[in-house]
Design a protein around this motif. Structure first.
Motif, PDB file in Angstrom:
ATOM      1  N   SER A 103       0.833  -1.215   0.000  1.00  0.00           N
ATOM      2  CA  SER A 103       0.000   0.000   0.000  1.00  0.00           C
ATOM      3  C   SER A 103       0.864   1.259   0.000  1.00  0.00           C
ATOM      4  O   SER A 103       0.519   2.268  -0.630  1.00  0.00           O
ATOM      5  N   ASN A 129      -4.806  -6.727   0.403  1.00  0.00           N
ATOM      6  CA  ASN A 129      -6.092  -6.031   0.490  1.00  0.00           C
ATOM      7  C   ASN A 129      -5.943  -4.569   0.899  1.00  0.00           C
ATOM      8  O   ASN A 129      -6.682  -3.700   0.424  1.00  0.00           O
ATOM      9  N   LEU A 130      -4.965  -4.269   1.762  1.00  0.00           N
ATOM     10  CA  LEU A 130      -4.692  -2.866   2.098  1.00  0.00           C
ATOM     11  C   LEU A 130      -4.224  -2.097   0.863  1.00  0.00           C
ATOM     12  O   LEU A 130      -4.599  -0.935   0.659  1.00  0.00           O
ATOM     13  N   ARG A 133      -7.211  -1.411  -1.360  1.00  0.00           N
ATOM     14  CA  ARG A 133      -7.995  -0.287  -0.812  1.00  0.00           C
ATOM     15  C   ARG A 133      -7.291   1.042  -1.093  1.00  0.00           C
ATOM     16  O   ARG A 133      -7.925   2.033  -1.477  1.00  0.00           O
ATOM     17  N   LYS A 136      -7.820   2.099  -4.675  1.00  0.00           N
ATOM     18  CA  LYS A 136      -9.129   2.705  -4.933  1.00  0.00           C
ATOM     19  C   LYS A 136      -9.182   4.133  -4.398  1.00  0.00           C
ATOM     20  O   LYS A 136      -9.755   5.023  -5.032  1.00  0.00           O
ATOM     21  N   GLU A 137      -8.563   4.363  -3.248  1.00  0.00           N
ATOM     22  CA  GLU A 137      -8.519   5.718  -2.684  1.00  0.00           C
ATOM     23  C   GLU A 137      -7.722   6.670  -3.576  1.00  0.00           C
ATOM     24  O   GLU A 137      -7.965   7.882  -3.562  1.00  0.00           O
ATOM     25  N   GLU A 152     -11.954 -11.691   1.413  1.00  0.00           N
ATOM     26  CA  GLU A 152     -12.256 -10.261   1.580  1.00  0.00           C
ATOM     27  C   GLU A 152     -12.142  -9.481   0.281  1.00  0.00           C
ATOM     28  O   GLU A 152     -12.679  -8.375   0.153  1.00  0.00           O
ATOM     29  N   ASP A 155     -15.280  -7.830  -1.516  1.00  0.00           N
ATOM     30  CA  ASP A 155     -15.833  -6.527  -1.130  1.00  0.00           C
ATOM     31  C   ASP A 155     -14.918  -5.362  -1.483  1.00  0.00           C
ATOM     32  O   ASP A 155     -15.298  -4.205  -1.266  1.00  0.00           O
ATOM     33  N   ILE A 156     -13.726  -5.637  -1.988  1.00  0.00           N
ATOM     34  CA  ILE A 156     -12.749  -4.580  -2.269  1.00  0.00           C
ATOM     35  C   ILE A 156     -12.580  -4.330  -3.759  1.00  0.00           C
ATOM     36  O   ILE A 156     -12.537  -3.177  -4.197  1.00  0.00           O
ATOM     37  N   CYS A 157     -12.491  -5.385  -4.543  1.00  0.00           N
ATOM     38  CA  CYS A 157     -12.093  -5.274  -5.941  1.00  0.00           C
ATOM     39  C   CYS A 157     -13.193  -4.705  -6.831  1.00  0.00           C
ATOM     40  O   CYS A 157     -14.372  -5.008  -6.662  1.00  0.00           O
TER      41      CYS A 157
END
Length: 197
Positions: A103, A129-130, A133, A136-137, A152, A155-157
């Protein structure tokens, strides 16, 4: 020796079974990923790949096929693996924690419209996953190569392709096939192949 023959046959048949399931279960997701990546490359964006262990090797492998070449000589496709800079990985792991090793790089070099491809057989890797995220931010598009139930990552991709298997080895085998197919399909989609190919 009979045990080894049996093992060999069992592993090949297991691989073939998952590959067969991929035909119907993963085609649409693959085509969506191809379209997303082709659009991004056409707009001058880059693809960033990352994962742990075998998935780290896959990230490097796919990024290299894109940036150098897959089968034929053609212009490079902008791609980078976030798993290769040992100083960056160890500094971030030591100073901030292992969960931030991808990240932090996404925040440093990811731009709006770039592609982040996280590879995780479980879909539950914290650092992957971090990074998705964080992507996307940053206005990037988050893509996942997963397996099992998607974890998980679901719900992220923005787009996730899930290998229909619970066996880590089979998932990893399909991930590299998907990576190779993405390279080849991008070459076709972007018109980078010679006309006679």
């Amino acid at each position: 020796m009979d045990k080894i023959y049996d093992y060999f046959n069992k592993e090949i048949l297991s691989h073939q079974s998952v590959a067969d399931m991929m035909v119907d279960n993963c085609r649409d997701d693959f085509l969506n990923i191809l379209k997303i990546c082709a659009n991004a490359i056409n707009e001058g964006k880059k693809i960033m790949l990352f994962g742990n262990g075998g998935s780290a090797a896959d990230a490097q492998h796919i990024a290299t096929e894109l940036a150098v070449r897959y089968c034929e000589d053609r212009p490079p496709i902008a791609a980078i693996a976030l798993t290769t800079d040992s100083s960056n990985l160890t500094a971030c792991g030591n100073d901030y924690g292992f969960q931030y090793i991808f990240s932090r790089q996404i925040q440093a070099i990811g731009n709006d419209g770039d592609i982040a491809i996280g590879i995780s057989t479980s879909g539950n890797s914290d650092n992957v996953n971090l990074a998705l995220r964080a992507a996307k931010e940053s206005g990037m598009i988050a893509i996942g190569f997963g397996g099992r139930d998607g974890g998980e990552m679901i719900d992220i991709c923005d787009q996730l392709i899930i290998v229909p298997s619970n066996i880590t080895a089979r998932i990893q085998e399909m991930h590299i096939i998907l990576g190779h197919m993405l390279c080849g399909a991008l070459e076709i989609e972007l018109g980078l192949m010679p006309d006679d190919k």
